[in-house]
Design a protein around this motif. Structure first.
Motif, PDB file in Angstrom:
ATOM      1  N   MET B   1     -24.216   4.650 -30.832  1.00 36.63           N
ATOM      2  CA  MET B   1     -24.647   4.149 -29.306  1.00 36.63           C
ATOM      3  C   MET B   1     -23.569   3.004 -29.791  1.00 36.63           C
ATOM      4  O   MET B   1     -22.575   2.971 -28.560  1.00 36.63           O
ATOM      5  N   SER B   2     -23.768   2.578 -30.104  1.00 36.82           N
ATOM      6  CA  SER B   2     -22.190   1.018 -30.559  1.00 36.82           C
ATOM      7  C   SER B   2     -21.104   0.999 -30.763  1.00 36.82           C
ATOM      8  O   SER B   2     -20.081   0.927 -29.759  1.00 36.82           O
ATOM      9  N   ARG B   3     -21.006   2.716 -31.483  1.00 38.15           N
ATOM     10  CA  ARG B   3     -19.380   2.973 -32.109  1.00 38.15           C
ATOM     11  C   ARG B   3     -19.020   3.014 -30.200  1.00 38.15           C
ATOM     12  O   ARG B   3     -18.130   2.758 -29.847  1.00 38.15           O
ATOM     13  N   ARG B   4     -19.811   4.342 -29.276  1.00 40.58           N
ATOM     14  CA  ARG B   4     -19.566   4.770 -28.347  1.00 40.58           C
ATOM     15  C   ARG B   4     -18.969   3.151 -27.238  1.00 40.58           C
ATOM     16  O   ARG B   4     -17.930   3.439 -26.560  1.00 40.58           O
ATOM     17  N   SER B   5     -19.629   2.490 -27.022  1.00 36.96           N
ATOM     18  CA  SER B   5     -19.497   1.418 -25.984  1.00 36.96           C
ATOM     19  C   SER B   5     -18.058   0.775 -27.112  1.00 36.96           C
ATOM     20  O   SER B   5     -17.330   0.021 -26.025  1.00 36.96           O
ATOM     21  N   ALA B   6     -17.508   0.433 -28.615  1.00 36.54           N
ATOM     22  CA  ALA B   6     -16.483   0.230 -29.434  1.00 36.54           C
ATOM     23  C   ALA B   6     -15.447   0.277 -28.125  1.00 36.54           C
ATOM     24  O   ALA B   6     -14.736   0.360 -28.594  1.00 36.54           O
ATOM     25  N   LEU B   7     -16.087   1.960 -28.406  1.00 43.20           N
ATOM     26  CA  LEU B   7     -14.332   2.986 -28.214  1.00 43.20           C
ATOM     27  C   LEU B   7     -13.928   2.764 -26.452  1.00 43.20           C
ATOM     28  O   LEU B   7     -13.140   2.427 -26.357  1.00 43.20           O
ATOM     29  N   ARG B   8     -15.335   2.464 -25.814  1.00 38.01           N
ATOM     30  CA  ARG B   8     -14.547   2.424 -24.623  1.00 38.01           C
ATOM     31  C   ARG B   8     -14.679   1.039 -24.004  1.00 38.01           C
ATOM     32  O   ARG B   8     -13.338   1.142 -23.253  1.00 38.01           O
ATOM     33  N   ARG B   9     -14.141   0.023 -24.798  1.00 36.59           N
ATOM     34  CA  ARG B   9     -13.919  -0.952 -24.644  1.00 36.59           C
ATOM     35  C   ARG B   9     -12.475  -1.171 -25.177  1.00 36.59           C
ATOM     36  O   ARG B   9     -11.643  -1.565 -24.619  1.00 36.59           O
ATOM     37  N   ALA B  10     -12.105  -0.363 -26.527  1.00 35.42           N
ATOM     38  CA  ALA B  10     -11.028  -0.258 -26.894  1.00 35.42           C
ATOM     39  C   ALA B  10     -10.208   0.799 -25.596  1.00 35.42           C
ATOM     40  O   ALA B  10      -8.956  -0.148 -25.949  1.00 35.42           O
ATOM     41  N   GLU B  11     -10.462   1.633 -25.058  1.00 38.14           N
ATOM     42  CA  GLU B  11     -10.169   2.085 -24.079  1.00 38.14           C
ATOM     43  C   GLU B  11      -9.579   1.910 -23.083  1.00 38.14           C
ATOM     44  O   GLU B  11      -9.202   1.134 -22.311  1.00 38.14           O
ATOM     45  N   ALA B  12     -11.060  -0.363 -22.469  1.00 40.63           N
ATOM     46  CA  ALA B  12     -11.107  -1.162 -21.556  1.00 40.63           C
ATOM     47  C   ALA B  12      -9.709  -1.478 -21.621  1.00 40.63           C
ATOM     48  O   ALA B  12      -8.661  -2.074 -20.469  1.00 40.63           O
TER      49      ALA B  12
END
Lengths: 299, 302
Positions: B1-12
């Motif tokens: 879950m936190s990994r996904r949000s980290a990925l999302r932040r990286a994408e942003a």
């Protein structure tokens, strides 16, 4: 975009059997009438340009005789025009400015379009709406403060303001390129990701190579826009050796045309030289012009 | 879950990088200047000294200046004629292009060529074409026994001459309509014919609704462009050989704005002119969008 070339495709077999291709009712007898009417109108619409080329080759006294065909061809008009005005310099200036404008706007707009097409981030729709909204903003509204910015940087009186704003992308091209990027097959991007490409890698090695037609559309549109622009050169350029063709052409008209020496043969020769490169560009890149217009017109 | 949000932040974050040219450009060359011009419109500014606050003086002057009304009137005259005439001409010719079948694309090319001619060259060319004595337009009219007007010197005919010039470059609208017409599914026409619809009814109830998107787009874009006509008229009627008739009837709004800003260096006043133009265009565009809602609704109901 495929629809643009739709009618050139062969008709489906079923339509052939029934003797009626799609749009068949528009052909046959009606087609002949339409082609004839178009031929007449085509002559009307192109006659001014044909006349312009003809008149530019006429002896001075014949310019206004209404015929598109000179009694004697005065090729020397073109020698004179190059000798009397710095036309070669203007041609080179225009070419350099237009090339810089086209390359910068395409590169920067492609980056921005990539983000809107492939990356997820908060506020994406809102921001894209803002991009579209800026397209509607009249250039006249931002003209004066923009001038003040270049003035503060000491760059008025140079050609830099004619193209450097393009480093920051332009809404029209962002929209155009995004529309094209969205048509790329997602599997190709996925394959790139599997191969370990980052976003920049995807952009450079997958998206750009696949988007050549859209990039060419952007290049030719901006080449045309920059080549033909009068307002910016009028605002920013004072010295004749920096002029672009439209800016120079206005001076030629004022000096050799009305109120001047009435050398319309020379004015027209300069006019032809400003127009011909655009006509050549259009014939060379016709398909891109048509695709670009159809893309923007069908949103 | 936190990994996904980290990925999302990286994408942003990556998105921010890709967007940065436009974000900087928007701040520096769009939003900034938009606000700056609003502020400048309340100042007296000659581009050399500092802007000096003068309150609503520029706007009071705007209401008094007869040339504001004149240039706005000239521009409206042009827009009201140019936009519908261009749309009608383009639609008529696009229908002919469709009817011409495989010859259509060839003629499309021919009709588009005027649209790539530089506006200054168009201005020079039409100055000669519209010449009252020897211009091609009046020569052509004479063939039909019509004695043409003095297009470039008679105050009553200068604007109609400019409208005529504007029509010549209708190629972009034509290309859009041609593509739109070819996108109308043939089955719709077949169905309408089975229902006994005649040619006019098919045009009215099949073609028009199906291309209403293109019609609306060209209406908005051509209107905005018409309000900002500059290069052709400036070329024809401003410069060393200015005539009083040309300077009056050829005074289009952006020409007047340009002269105030860069010839008279009254940039505060020109900024007020710019904001008036902005508001006029905004209101007209919003009105057209409202109009289009009915349009679109109508199409949906059919």
């Amino acid at each position: 975009m495929a629809a643009v070339t739709g009618a050139e495709r062969p008709p489906p077999a079923a339509a052939r059997v029934s003797g009626r291709r799609p749009g068949g009712r528009r052909r046959g007898g009606g087609g002949v009438v339409a082609v004839a009417a178009l031929a007449v109108l085509a002559v009307v619409f192109t006659y001014p340009l044909v006349w312009m080329v003809g008149a530019s080759l006429k002896p001075r006294a014949e310019v206004f005789d209404g015929s598109p065909w000179p009694s004697t061809f005065v090729w020397h008009n073109y020698v004179t025009v190059f000798r009397e005005i710095p036309l070669l310099t203007w041609l080179l200036n225009t070419g350099a400015v237009a090339a810089a404008a086209a390359v910068t706007v395409t590169a920067s707009s492609a980056l921005v379009a990539f983000a809107f097409a492939f990356l997820r981030f908060p506020g994406r729709e809102l921001l894209f709406g803002l991009v579209l909204a800026t397209m509607m903003l009249p250039a006249a509204v931002t003209l004066i403060p923009t001038y003040a910015i270049w003035e503060a940087m000491g760059l008025t009186g140079t050609q830099v303001p004619l193209w450097a704003g393009n480093l920051f992308g332009s809404a029209f091209y962002v929209f155009l390129l995004r529309q094209f990027f969205l048509t790329l097959p997602p599997e190709l991007l996925d394959a790139g990701r599997v191969d370990g490409l980052g976003h920049l890698g995807l952009f450079r090695h997958v998206v750009l190579p696949l988007s050549r037609p859209a990039l060419v559309i952007s290049l030719v549109f901006e080449l045309r826009a920059s080549w033909t622009d009068l307002l910016k050169p009028l605002v920013y350029l004072q010295e004749p050796h920096l002029f672009t063709l439209p800016r120079g052409l206005k001076v030629v008209l004022d000096r050799f045309g009305q109120g001047g020496e009435m050398r319309w043969d020379l004015v027209l020769a300069a006019n032809v030289l400003a127009t011909v490169p655009m006509v050549l560009l259009f014939f060379a890149a016709q398909r891109y012009f048509v695709q670009g217009i159809a893309t923007t017109g069908s949103r | 879950m936190s990994r996904r949000s980290a990925l999302r932040r990286a994408e942003a974050r990556a998105a921010l990088g890709f967007l940065s040219p436009w974000l900087v450009g928007f701040a520096v060359f769009t939003a900034g200047p938009l606000l700056a011009s609003l502020w400048l419109s309340f100042t007296s500014y000659d581009a050399i000294g500092e802007p000096r606050w003068v309150g609503a003086d520029n706007y009071r002057e705007l209401a008094r200046d007869p040339l504001v009304l004149k240039s706005l009137g000239n521009t409206l005259f042009y827009t009201v004629l140019h936009v519908p005439l261009t749309m009608a001409l383009a639609l008529g010719l696009a229908s002919l292009l469709v009817a011409a079948g495989r010859w259509g694309p060839l003629f499309r090319t021919v009709f588009y060529v005027p649209a790539v001619t530089p506006p200054v060259a168009v201005g020079v060319l039409f100055l000669l074409l519209l010449n009252g004595q020897s211009g091609l337009v009046n020569r052509a009219l004479r063939l039909f026994g019509v004695d043409g007007p003095q297009w470039t010197s008679d105050p009553a005919w200068i604007k109609p001459g400019i409208v005529l010039m504007g029509l010549w470059s209708f190629g972009t609208t034509l290309v859009i309509y041609y593509a739109a017409l070819r996108n109308v599914p043939e089955q719709l026409y077949e169905a309408a014919r089975l229902d006994g619809a005649n040619a006019w009814q098919r045009f009215r109830h099949v073609t028009l609704p199906m291309i209403s998107g293109a019609l609306f787009f060209t209406l908005v874009v051509n209107t905005i462009a018409s309000f900002q006509v500059f290069a052709e008229v400036y070329t024809m009627y401003f410069g060393t050989a200015r005539t009083s008739a040309g300077a009056e009837e050829g005074l289009f709004y952006v020409v007047y704005l340009f002269r105030q800003a860069f010839e008279f260096l009254d940039m505060g006043y020109a900024s007020a002119l710019a904001w008036l133009l902005f508001l006029v265009i905004l209101l007209v565009t919003l009105a057209q969008v409202r109009l289009s809602r009915r349009f679109v609704h109508y199409e949906g109901r059919r």
